[in-house]
Write an enzyme that holds these catalytic residues in place. Structure first.
Site, mmCIF file in Angstrom:
data_model
loop_
_atom_site.group_PDB
_atom_site.id
_atom_site.type_symbol
_atom_site.label_atom_id
_atom_site.label_comp_id
_atom_site.label_asym_id
_atom_site.label_seq_id
_atom_site.Cartn_x
_atom_site.Cartn_y
_atom_site.Cartn_z
ATOM 1 N N ASP A 26 -4.347 5.159 1.462
ATOM 2 C CA ASP A 26 -2.839 4.833 1.142
ATOM 3 C C ASP A 26 -2.025 5.403 1.812
ATOM 4 O O ASP A 26 -2.096 6.534 2.475
ATOM 5 C CB ASP A 26 -2.877 5.467 -0.516
ATOM 6 C CG ASP A 26 -1.694 4.821 -1.313
ATOM 7 O OD1 ASP A 26 -1.314 3.848 -0.879
ATOM 8 O OD2 ASP A 26 -1.056 5.298 -1.812
ATOM 9 N N HIS A 43 -0.329 -1.612 8.036
ATOM 10 C CA HIS A 43 -1.543 -1.732 7.811
ATOM 11 C C HIS A 43 -2.366 -1.965 9.279
ATOM 12 O O HIS A 43 -3.495 -1.492 9.399
ATOM 13 C CB HIS A 43 -1.812 -2.967 7.056
ATOM 14 C CG HIS A 43 -1.127 -3.184 5.627
ATOM 15 N ND1 HIS A 43 -1.512 -2.280 4.877
ATOM 16 C CD2 HIS A 43 -0.303 -4.014 5.096
ATOM 17 C CE1 HIS A 43 -0.963 -2.432 3.888
ATOM 18 N NE2 HIS A 43 -0.161 -3.406 3.867
ATOM 19 N N LEU A 137 -25.142 5.106 9.866
ATOM 20 C CA LEU A 137 -24.102 5.147 8.956
ATOM 21 C C LEU A 137 -24.115 4.050 7.992
ATOM 22 O O LEU A 137 -23.961 2.869 8.546
ATOM 23 C CB LEU A 137 -22.772 5.419 9.554
ATOM 24 C CG LEU A 137 -21.438 5.625 8.860
ATOM 25 C CD1 LEU A 137 -21.395 6.583 7.766
ATOM 26 C CD2 LEU A 137 -20.232 5.404 9.461
HETATM 27 C C1 IPE Z 1 -5.013 1.789 -3.749
HETATM 28 O O1 IPE Z 1 -3.873 1.835 -3.197
HETATM 29 C C2 IPE Z 1 -5.886 0.610 -3.092
HETATM 30 C C3 IPE Z 1 -5.976 0.858 -1.707
HETATM 31 C C4 IPE Z 1 -5.974 1.775 -1.036
HETATM 32 C C5 IPE Z 1 -6.715 -0.582 -1.143
HETATM 33 P P1 IPE Z 1 -2.463 1.229 -4.127
HETATM 34 O O2 IPE Z 1 -1.409 1.712 -3.199
HETATM 35 O O3 IPE Z 1 -2.848 -0.260 -4.141
HETATM 36 O O4 IPE Z 1 -2.280 1.793 -5.446
HETATM 37 P P2 IPE Z 1 -1.150 2.307 -6.481
HETATM 38 O O5 IPE Z 1 -0.499 1.061 -6.444
HETATM 39 O O6 IPE Z 1 -0.355 3.320 -5.752
HETATM 40 O O7 IPE Z 1 -2.020 2.931 -7.684
HETATM 41 C C1 IPE Z 2 -2.587 1.282 1.346
HETATM 42 O O1 IPE Z 2 -1.497 1.239 1.613
HETATM 43 C C2 IPE Z 2 -3.394 -0.309 1.864
HETATM 44 C C3 IPE Z 2 -3.525 -1.377 0.883
HETATM 45 C C4 IPE Z 2 -3.259 -0.943 -0.369
HETATM 46 C C5 IPE Z 2 -3.969 -2.490 1.318
HETATM 47 P P1 IPE Z 2 -0.153 0.970 1.017
HETATM 48 O O2 IPE Z 2 0.230 -0.449 1.350
HETATM 49 O O3 IPE Z 2 -0.561 0.868 -0.456
HETATM 50 O O4 IPE Z 2 0.843 1.960 1.428
HETATM 51 P P2 IPE Z 2 2.036 2.358 0.415
HETATM 52 O O5 IPE Z 2 1.337 3.297 -0.690
HETATM 53 O O6 IPE Z 2 2.914 1.439 0.027
HETATM 54 O O7 IPE Z 2 2.775 3.426 1.344
HETATM 55 MG MG MG Z 3 0.069 2.284 -1.935
#
Ligand code: IPE
Ligand code: IPE
Ligand code: MG
Length: 256
Positions: A26, A43, A137
């Site tokens: 995240d 990303h 792995l």
């Molecule tokens: C969780 O992150 C999903 C992934 C890392 C793929 P999110 O950014 O979607 O989660 P929330 O919205 O903070 O709970």
């Molecule tokens: C996690 O990073 C990746 C996905 C959920 C695909 P985020 O896109 O949720 O990044 P933040 O949490 O908004 O910074």
């Molecule tokens: Mg996020």
């Protein structure tokens, strides 16, 4: 990697290196925002950290790695972001699989894959088949995955097996149901890492994480590197996993 702590009287359930690491990757969006860039750039930057953790596991002989790449709820994001993510998956599938295969990584995609466009699904299938025999792995990439979906799917599969007369519904217990979950063929995660500062599971492996050690870091996913993973593993090595038991008594106390 720094040497792991050696305990003179280890409790029987303690191991200093995890066999299975699961990661909620995240913080990509915030990483990009801090640079006044579109979220999609975050990303893309996150891909480098994926390579870093795969290399880390290979180097440290950690045999199972499960990454949360796209949740069943992430479809609710703006179309442009979902589109950018699909584009990234497609490119990553084309670009990374040769190297993964060369490094003897077995790649699996976990989740409701039917939701993905054909070109992505085909590539996932090809990558899975091509790397199926690799043993260094096991890399599980969770896409359109949700822990509740996993539970509902396991329940449905068990119910269908009962209807076919292959299992006795009255005898359905944890062990039997566990066989119908994703990752059933692997040991459950020992360590869950969540980057990006949030302290939540966000519908990741709800069943499989029952006894995982949880490690949260404020570091955003694209900033994760070997030194950051060392911190997580050092922290893990200091945990005492009890699984509901009492701590093992030191030798002197046992003797007394
Ligand atoms: C969780 O992150 C999903 C992934 C890392 C793929 P999110 O950014 O979607 O989660 P929330 O919205 O903070 O709970
Ligand atoms: C996690 O990073 C990746 C996905 C959920 C695909 P985020 O896109 O949720 O990044 P933040 O949490 O908004 O910074
Ligand atoms: Mg996020």
């Amino acid at each position: 990697m720094t040497p792991r702590e050696v305990v003179s009287h280890p409790p029987p359930l303690r191991e200093s290196v995890p066999h299975h690491i699961a990661i909620v990757m995240d913080g990509n969006g915030r990483w990009a925002r801090r640079r006044a860039q579109p979220r999609s750039l975050g990303h893309r930057a996150g891909q480098k950290a994926v390579r870093a953790i795969v290399e880390y596991c290979l180097r440290n002989r950690i045999p199972v790695l499960t990454l949360f790449a796209f949740s069943s709820e992430n479809w609710k994001r703006p179309d442009a972001e979902v589109g950018a993510l699909m584009d990234l998956f497609l490119k990553a599938l084309d670009k990374e699989i040769d190297e993964l295969h060369k490094n003897e990584v077995r790649v699996c995609f976990i989740g409701e894959l039917s939701a993905f466009p054909d070109p992505i699904r085909t590539r996932m299938q090809v990558a899975t088949t091509r790397t199926a025999g690799n043993q260094r792995l096991a890399l599980n990439v969770c896409v359109n995955y949700g822990g509740r979906w996993d539970i509902a799917t396991a329940a449905r599969l068990a119910a269908e097996a009962a209807l076919r007369g292959e299992l006795d519904a009255a005898m359905l217990d944890e062990r039997t149901l566990a066989r119908y979950f994703c990752l059933a063929d692997l040991p459950p995660p020992d360590l869950l890492i969540r980057t990006g500062g949030e302290h939540r599971i966000s519908n990741f492996l709800l069943w499989q994480l029952a006894y995982a050690e949880l490690y949260f870091t404020d570091t955003l996913w694209p900033d994760m590197d070997a030194a950051q993973f060392d911190l997580a593993l050092d922290d893990y090595a200091r945990r005492e996993r009890r699984f509901g038991c009492v701590p093992a008594a030191p030798a002197a106390a046992r003797a007394g």
